[in-house]
Scaffold this motif. Structure first.
Motif, PDB file in Angstrom:
ATOM      1  N   GLN B  42      56.496  42.063  37.450  1.00  0.00           N
ATOM      2  CA  GLN B  42      56.379  43.646  37.170  1.00  0.00           C
ATOM      3  C   GLN B  42      54.491  44.172  37.707  1.00  0.00           C
ATOM      4  O   GLN B  42      53.856  45.780  38.193  1.00  0.00           O
ATOM      5  CB  GLN B  42      56.421  44.224  35.668  1.00  0.00           C
ATOM      6  N   GLY B  43      53.704  43.319  37.404  1.00  0.00           N
ATOM      7  CA  GLY B  43      52.287  43.498  37.915  1.00  0.00           C
ATOM      8  C   GLY B  43      51.749  45.059  37.329  1.00  0.00           C
ATOM      9  O   GLY B  43      50.838  45.712  38.178  1.00  0.00           O
ATOM     10  N   ASN B  44      51.693  44.845  36.257  1.00  0.00           N
ATOM     11  CA  ASN B  44      51.050  45.883  35.137  1.00  0.00           C
ATOM     12  C   ASN B  44      50.379  46.066  34.795  1.00  0.00           C
ATOM     13  O   ASN B  44      49.178  46.352  34.953  1.00  0.00           O
ATOM     14  CB  ASN B  44      52.172  45.871  33.557  1.00  0.00           C
ATOM     15  N   ALA B  45      49.551  44.597  34.812  1.00  0.00           N
ATOM     16  CA  ALA B  45      47.716  44.736  34.321  1.00  0.00           C
ATOM     17  C   ALA B  45      47.122  44.765  35.943  1.00  0.00           C
ATOM     18  O   ALA B  45      46.283  45.678  36.178  1.00  0.00           O
ATOM     19  CB  ALA B  45      46.923  42.718  34.292  1.00  0.00           C
ATOM     20  N   THR B  46      47.711  44.410  37.328  1.00  0.00           N
ATOM     21  CA  THR B  46      46.924  45.163  37.839  1.00  0.00           C
ATOM     22  C   THR B  46      47.122  46.408  38.880  1.00  0.00           C
ATOM     23  O   THR B  46      45.337  47.141  38.397  1.00  0.00           O
ATOM     24  CB  THR B  46      48.076  44.302  39.376  1.00  0.00           C
ATOM     25  N   THR B  47      48.039  46.951  38.297  1.00  0.00           N
ATOM     26  CA  THR B  47      48.011  48.815  38.367  1.00  0.00           C
ATOM     27  C   THR B  47      47.251  49.213  37.285  1.00  0.00           C
ATOM     28  O   THR B  47      46.209  50.170  37.293  1.00  0.00           O
ATOM     29  CB  THR B  47      49.381  49.037  37.669  1.00  0.00           C
ATOM     30  N   ALA B  48      47.361  48.775  35.899  1.00  0.00           N
ATOM     31  CA  ALA B  48      46.469  48.294  34.677  1.00  0.00           C
ATOM     32  C   ALA B  48      44.774  48.703  35.165  1.00  0.00           C
ATOM     33  O   ALA B  48      43.546  49.827  34.652  1.00  0.00           O
ATOM     34  CB  ALA B  48      46.730  48.233  33.352  1.00  0.00           C
ATOM     35  N   LEU B  49      44.329  48.331  36.074  1.00  0.00           N
ATOM     36  CA  LEU B  49      43.447  48.154  37.283  1.00  0.00           C
ATOM     37  C   LEU B  49      42.903  48.797  37.713  1.00  0.00           C
ATOM     38  O   LEU B  49      41.503  48.729  38.351  1.00  0.00           O
ATOM     39  CB  LEU B  49      42.822  46.273  36.656  1.00  0.00           C
ATOM     40  N   GLY B  50      44.019  49.973  37.847  1.00  0.00           N
ATOM     41  CA  GLY B  50      43.982  50.971  39.592  1.00  0.00           C
ATOM     42  C   GLY B  50      43.365  50.056  40.874  1.00  0.00           C
ATOM     43  O   GLY B  50      42.997  49.654  42.175  1.00  0.00           O
TER      44      GLY B  50
END
Ligand SMILES: Nc1ncnc2c1ncn2[C@@H]1O[C@H](COP(=O)(O)OP(=O)(O)OP(=O)(O)O)[C@@H](O)[C@H]1O
Ligand SMILES: Nc1ncnc2c1ncn2[C@@H]1O[C@H](COP(=O)(O)OP(=O)(O)OP(=O)(O)O)[C@@H](O)[C@H]1O
Ligand SMILES: [Mg+2]
Ligand SMILES: [Mg+2]
Lengths: 256, 256
Positions: B42-50
């Motif tokens: 899902q890559g949520n951590a990647t997105t959450a760090l912009g």
């Protein structure tokens, strides 16, 4: 045969189980007969209905791998709602399916196609993943209902999910359509929720169900009593929202 | 080599990504250097760090399957925090790992063992499942931090998870221990939360972290701005709780 509806979203904690259980019970209050398959090894839908996970009755694992007669389901304590409970054997299901060879994607479909069920609807609660078990569920079903938590991170995976469903429809030649996306845990007091509802309606239009499920403490409490919201707080905001969902669900199925 | 910590729970939506991202940034504020691996498709951590998911930089998929040099990570905009971002290729990772034969469970461990990393800690955000990718993460790591949402359904799978971790330690002869269980989205105004905290402390004792992470709207908003809570609301209840977590985390690591 009864229409089959998958409650799917690979994003975790968005309200799949809460929706599967309360939609299933809500439809029986509307006079329908429903079979609920709990295909998540966590067995949350089984517990939320107050059913023992370690019963000797046939589980979804038994149903999936043909160790049980199609009509060996468990009667829930709600009239018209039958369940195939989950148990820990489901943890191995992904590996067992992968070993099956060519038909490994259609195992659930073949089992459901052979079953002569007395129900009006089959509802399937899925795990938060897009593995071979979820693929089996998507190939077996006619419709997909996608609960979407009213939060930013839950929006992110939605495009990936919709593309996956399109891909499955094309490569596996199945007649699968999205019945709708259901916004859950909505708190209209926050800007975030309002913004997300607006974004969803702009990008997905009619796909977004009109019914909004509010965040209420009662909905998070009722599983600990093994009761659905209709038994736990019959006329509260949670039950009214799931009742509205049942009506919209039936309209969308009839119109499809 | 730097200790490796897996943020794991097969129950979805319990705060794994929120914890991974804010713990990782919080540790750099304490002067540590941290590498975060986003191993959820899902890559949520990647997105959450912009961080852009579709960058040409090396992803965790590249790192896992040896297509990238161990030090080809992306620098986040926070000093001392480096990231291996996730991308959709990770969806195929489970199938690709299964095809690897004997060492398929230890692929991540072998890659990390070969890497000469300049960091003090490696933090891994895992998907909500117990498949072969999560098995790889558990075998590769020294510690497990288990976020537990303060809700009834989240308690259910905890015993299953703790048993799975014990089993892995024994069958795969790895030195894996539970650093602690972290209660998240705690709302002390509800009886449910208070009951769950009590139950957790009774059954799991010292395993339960003293730090409680409160449910705050700011924590659910910050990912939509690509910021951690430390940048978004530095002195609010969310950042103070994650700062307390960082301190308790360092104490537990030192004591281990
Ligand atoms: N409308 C609501 N209001 C308040 N709490 C809710 C609501 N819907 C679900 N919850 C609670 O939120 C948590 C997550 O919901 P649920 O378990 O149904 O999600 P899920 O998508 O099935 O999770 P998983 O991905 O682990 O299968 C549960 O503790 C549930 O009780
Ligand atoms: N303490 C908190 N207060 C309010 N919202 C929170 C808190 N922690 C997490 N959230 C929100 O709850 C949702 C679930 O959290 P998160 O995505 O971190 O869980 P997860 O376990 O990583 O989910 P998944 O199982 O899908 O990987 C997210 O929308 C997040 O922003
Ligand atoms: Mg569920
Ligand atoms: Mg996550």
């Amino acid at each position: 045969r009864p229409p089959r509806i998958a409650i799917i979203n690979q994003k975790g904690g968005v309200g799949k189980t809460t929706t599967a259980v309360n939609l299933a019970h809500g439809l029986t209050i509307q006079g329908k007969r429903v079979l609920l398959l709990d295909l998540d090894a966590q067995g949350n839908a089984t517990t939320a209905l107050g059913i023992e996970k370690y019963t000797t009755n046939a589980s979804t694992h038994d149903f999936l791998f043909a160790n049980a007669d199609a009509t060996a389901f468990t009667k829930s304590r709600y009239e018209g709602l039958d369940v195939y409970p989950a148990n820990v054997a489901l943890i191995r299901a992904e590996l067992e399916l992968l070993k099956l060879g060519d038909d490994r994607d259609r195992q659930l479909k073949q089992r459901l196609d052979k079953a002569n069920l007395p129900h009006d609807f089959v509802i399937i609660d899925a795990p938060p993943s897009l593995g071979i078990l979820t693929l089996n569920i998507l190939i077996a079903c006619d419709y997909v209902l996608v609960p979407v938590q009213c939060e930013y991170l839950a929006l992110e995976g939605l495009t990936m999910l919709i593309e996956t469903i399109d891909e499955i429809r094309n490569t596996h030649e199945v007649d699968l359509s999205i019945l709708g996306c259901l916004l859950t845990m909505v708190d209209l007091r926050t800007n975030l929720s309002q913004q997300i509802i607006k974004d969803m309606r702009t990008h997905l239009g009619e796909l977004v169900m009109k019914t909004l499920i509010p965040r209420t403490v009662r909905l998070s409490e009722c599983p600990s009593h093994g009761k659905t919201i209709f038994e736990y707080e019959r006329w509260g905001p949670g039950a009214r929202a799931y009742e509205a969902l049942c009506k919209e669900f039936l309209e969308r199925i009839e119109a499809a």
